[in-house]
Design a protein around this motif. Structure first.
Motif, mmCIF file in Angstrom:
data_model
loop_
_atom_site.group_PDB
_atom_site.id
_atom_site.type_symbol
_atom_site.label_atom_id
_atom_site.label_comp_id
_atom_site.label_asym_id
_atom_site.label_seq_id
_atom_site.Cartn_x
_atom_site.Cartn_y
_atom_site.Cartn_z
ATOM 1 N N ASP A 44 0.864 -1.183 0.000
ATOM 2 C CA ASP A 44 0.000 0.000 0.000
ATOM 3 C C ASP A 44 0.901 1.234 0.000
ATOM 4 O O ASP A 44 1.607 1.495 0.967
ATOM 5 C CB ASP A 44 -0.882 -0.026 1.250
ATOM 6 C CG ASP A 44 -1.978 1.026 1.197
ATOM 7 O OD1 ASP A 44 -1.899 1.931 0.337
ATOM 8 O OD2 ASP A 44 -2.901 0.944 2.015
ATOM 9 N N ILE A 45 0.881 1.994 -1.102
ATOM 10 C CA ILE A 45 1.814 3.122 -1.202
ATOM 11 C C ILE A 45 1.133 4.482 -1.142
ATOM 12 O O ILE A 45 1.801 5.505 -0.988
ATOM 13 C CB ILE A 45 2.666 3.033 -2.486
ATOM 14 C CG1 ILE A 45 1.779 3.080 -3.733
ATOM 15 C CG2 ILE A 45 3.540 1.786 -2.467
ATOM 16 C CD1 ILE A 45 2.544 3.363 -5.002
ATOM 17 N N SER A 46 -0.200 4.517 -1.292
ATOM 18 C CA SER A 46 -0.907 5.806 -1.222
ATOM 19 C C SER A 46 -2.392 5.542 -1.081
ATOM 20 O O SER A 46 -2.842 4.388 -1.097
ATOM 21 C CB SER A 46 -0.636 6.634 -2.478
ATOM 22 O OG SER A 46 -1.345 6.114 -3.590
ATOM 23 N N GLY A 47 -3.154 6.604 -1.005
ATOM 24 C CA GLY A 47 -4.595 6.457 -0.904
ATOM 25 C C GLY A 47 -5.239 5.931 -2.167
ATOM 26 O O GLY A 47 -6.374 5.440 -2.134
ATOM 27 N N GLU A 48 -4.516 6.021 -3.285
ATOM 28 C CA GLU A 48 -5.104 5.635 -4.566
ATOM 29 C C GLU A 48 -4.418 4.454 -5.237
ATOM 30 O O GLU A 48 -5.002 3.847 -6.144
ATOM 31 C CB GLU A 48 -5.078 6.832 -5.534
ATOM 32 C CG GLU A 48 -5.912 8.015 -5.057
ATOM 33 C CD GLU A 48 -5.910 9.149 -6.053
ATOM 34 O OE1 GLU A 48 -5.090 9.100 -7.004
ATOM 35 O OE2 GLU A 48 -6.720 10.071 -5.893
ATOM 36 N N HIS A 49 -3.185 4.133 -4.814
ATOM 37 C CA HIS A 49 -2.406 3.146 -5.555
ATOM 38 C C HIS A 49 -1.832 2.046 -4.672
ATOM 39 O O HIS A 49 -1.539 2.257 -3.491
ATOM 40 C CB HIS A 49 -1.253 3.831 -6.301
ATOM 41 C CG HIS A 49 -1.701 4.843 -7.287
ATOM 42 N ND1 HIS A 49 -1.074 6.054 -7.451
ATOM 43 C CD2 HIS A 49 -2.738 4.837 -8.173
ATOM 44 C CE1 HIS A 49 -1.692 6.744 -8.401
ATOM 45 N NE2 HIS A 49 -2.706 6.018 -8.843
#
Length: 281
Positions: free
Chosen positions: A14-19
């Motif tokens: 999990d690297i961001s809120g979208e990706h």
């Protein structure tokens, strides 16, 4: 950085809120177990083939791929260990189903047929043969479960869970994907006997194709030149490994830790041959 999920083959970060970042490892599984030894380069084959097919089918349905170049990913992933096996994808609300299009009578459908049973609501006529081409492809959905095997269901049951409109849309996409990609594979001397698809919905509610598509782990590839209904086809997937495990049971159990190196090397060669046939020339 540690993955938020480590599956039989893939690791998800999990690297961001979208990706998310998905890394396809060289692990191999059979009969719901991951072998203690990997198949070298298998993850690269799976990732390369999935990306190949995602590009080929983008005009049919949007997919979850956002980025394939390591230099555009967080620095943690910018080293050779992640090369050619890593993608950045869009976060989706995944539908808890797998959708398998079957063009040939094999696997779970064949086992049900041998017992005289229908499969996902489809009842075939008498005197069908193993690996026989079906008159038309059929969609066999399965409901995913976290703690037990996936559960095959009928289209009618799927409509009750997803609604008729979304079910019909998914079926239309699945059949189109299978038709287009089967024709291409046939031009390369390969038969796609069946193919598994997974979908999610993005923040706008759009239907997005996800996971992997038309890899030797998610599809059954046969050599068209050797194919004959009624005979066990030569396949370019892990069926070779499954067959060894079936034929070398001890006390009724699979010997996952005793698979010979020769079997792993042969499996590696089959995956590489599949990739070569589909993407070269």
């Amino acid at each position: 950085m540690k993955p938020i999920y480590s599956g039989k083959v893939r690791e998800i970060y999990d690297i961001s809120g979208e990706h998310l970042i998905i890394v396809t490892t060289d692990r191999i599984s059979a009969f719901d177990n991951t072998l203690p030894m990997p198949v070298k380069g298998k993850g690269i084959v799976l990732n390369t083939l999935s990306n190949f097919w995602f590009e080929k089918t983008g005009n049919i349905v949007p997919n979850h791929i956002v980025e394939k170049r390591l230099e555009n990913m967080p620095s943690f992933f910018q080293n050779n260990s992640f090369a050619d096996r890593t993608v950045m994808v869009e976060k989706l609300d995944m539908l808890p189903f797998e959708f398998v299009v079957r063009g040939y009578l094999f696997g779970s459908m064949w086992r049900a047929y041998e017992k005289g049973k229908s499969f996902c609501g489809t009842l075939l006529p008498d005197n069908c043969k193993l690996a026989q081409k079906l008159d038309y492809p059929v969609l066999t959905p399965a409901k995913k479960h976290d703690t037990k095997h996936d559960e095959y269901i009928s289209i009618k049951e799927l409509e009750g869970l997803l609604g008729t409109e979304l079910t019909n849309r998914i079926a239309e996409i699945c059949f189109r994907l299978y038709e287009v990609c089967s024709e291409y594979a046939k031009s390369k001397g390969l038969i796609i006997a069946d193919a598994k698809f997974e979908f999610g919905q993005n923040k706008e509610g759009a239907l997005i194709l996800a996971d992997e598509i038309f890899t030797p782990d998610s599809s059954r590839y046969w050599d068209a030149a050797q194919y004959e209904a009624g005979a066990l086809p030569e396949s370019f997937d892990k069926q070779f490994l499954r067959d060894w495990l079936i034929n070398h049971k001890e006390k009724g159990g699979f010997q996952f830790d005793k698979v010979p190196e020769s079997i792993l090397l042969r499996t590696q060669a089959l995956y590489q041959e599949c990739l070569h046939r589909l993407t070269k020339g």
